[in-house]
Design an enzyme around this catalytic site. Structure first.
Site, PDB file in Angstrom:
ATOM      1  N   SER A  61       0.849  -1.190   0.000  1.00 56.10           N
ATOM      2  CA  SER A  61       0.000   0.000   0.000  1.00 56.10           C
ATOM      3  C   SER A  61       0.882   1.236   0.000  1.00 56.10           C
ATOM      4  O   SER A  61       2.039   1.185   0.445  1.00 56.10           O
ATOM      5  CB  SER A  61      -0.886   0.004   1.258  1.00 56.10           C
ATOM      6  N   TYR A 120      -2.369  -0.540  10.500  1.00 52.43           N
ATOM      7  CA  TYR A 120      -2.423  -0.900   9.088  1.00 52.43           C
ATOM      8  C   TYR A 120      -1.138  -0.467   8.385  1.00 52.43           C
ATOM      9  O   TYR A 120      -0.516  -1.246   7.647  1.00 52.43           O
ATOM     10  CB  TYR A 120      -3.633  -0.245   8.419  1.00 52.43           C
TER      11      TYR A 120
END
Length: 245
Positions: free
Chosen positions: A140, A153
């Site tokens: 990501s 995350y």
């Protein structure tokens, strides 16, 4: 000479980016193991895909299940050429660190990083023994950019980023390739699950940001990286919606 059909193992294949990647691979006549903890969803996807697919119910946080994952698929699906580590979540995320739940942090990291490591460890030795294989790690932009209220995350994806770099270095004397895809905001159900099924919260979130990637956009990036000749390795790909920077 007959060219052997390639085989892929895709985690988180039931929806979103994983489903788009599996569909794209199937269009290229790749044999696919569809791995996901949503057994009904991957059974439904397998029935829709016109090709050699095998649905494998798998929770990648279950160590014993991951260790035995290849034993649970038919023999013709066991020599994996392409591993797509896509499974992940952010349940309980988007909250300031001091207000977050340690149990939520643990669950995010156990899936996004430890689970990815377990699956890779189960499949990589076979690739090394056969002398070929591609590992695609779905990372990501959060692996490299500071995103407030996203500590667990982002930490998990930063771990995926560094793990990808290290494995790539360890495999430098082999023909294996390690590909890290780092998408920006993508319209998947990760936001809905982040808010524990609150679809209105997800709608407002995407509306606030406006433009976003679609799962198929990310799948095209994966297919581009996989389509390169053997001596070309797309080590990292940073993919953003046009309105982001």
């Amino acid at each position: 000479m007959t060219v052997r059909q390639r085989t892929a193992f895709v985690t988180g294949a039931a929806s979103g980016i994983g489903r788009a990647i599996a569909t794209s691979l199937q269009a290229e006549s790749v044999r696919i193991v569809l791995a996901d903890r949503q057994a009904g969803a991957i059974q439904a996807l397998a029935s829709q895909l016109d090709g050699d697919v095998f649905p494998l119910p798998l929770d990648i946080t279950d160590a014993s299940a991951v260790d035995a994952c290849l034993e649970r698929v038919p023999a013709e699906f066991r020599d994996i050429d392409i591993l797509v580590n896509n499974a992940g979540h952010d349940i309980g995320g988007r909250i300031r660190f001091d207000q977050g739940s340690p149990d939520d942090w643990s669950a995010i990291i156990e899936t996004n990083l430890i689970g990815l490591m377990r699956v890779t460890r189960a499949i990589l030795p076979g690739m090394i023994a056969r002398g070929h294989g591609d590992i695609v790690n779905m990372s990501s932009i959060s692996a490299l950019r500071i995103v407030p209220e996203q500590a667990p995350y982002s930490a998990s994806k930063a771990g995926v980023h560094m793990l990808s770099d290290i494995i790539r270095g360890e495999l430098a004397e082999t023909p294996l390739r390690v590909i890290e895809i780092m998408p920006g905001l993508t319209r998947t159900n990760i936001v809905t699950t982040r808010h524990r099924g609150d679809e209105e919260a997800a709608r407002q979130y995407f509306e606030r940001f406006g433009m976003a990637l679609d799962p198929e956009d990310v799948a095209r990036c994966v297919m581009f990286a996989l389509s390169q000749p053997p001596h070309v390795q797309i080590a990292q790909m940073f993919v953003l919606p046009t309105n982001r920077w």
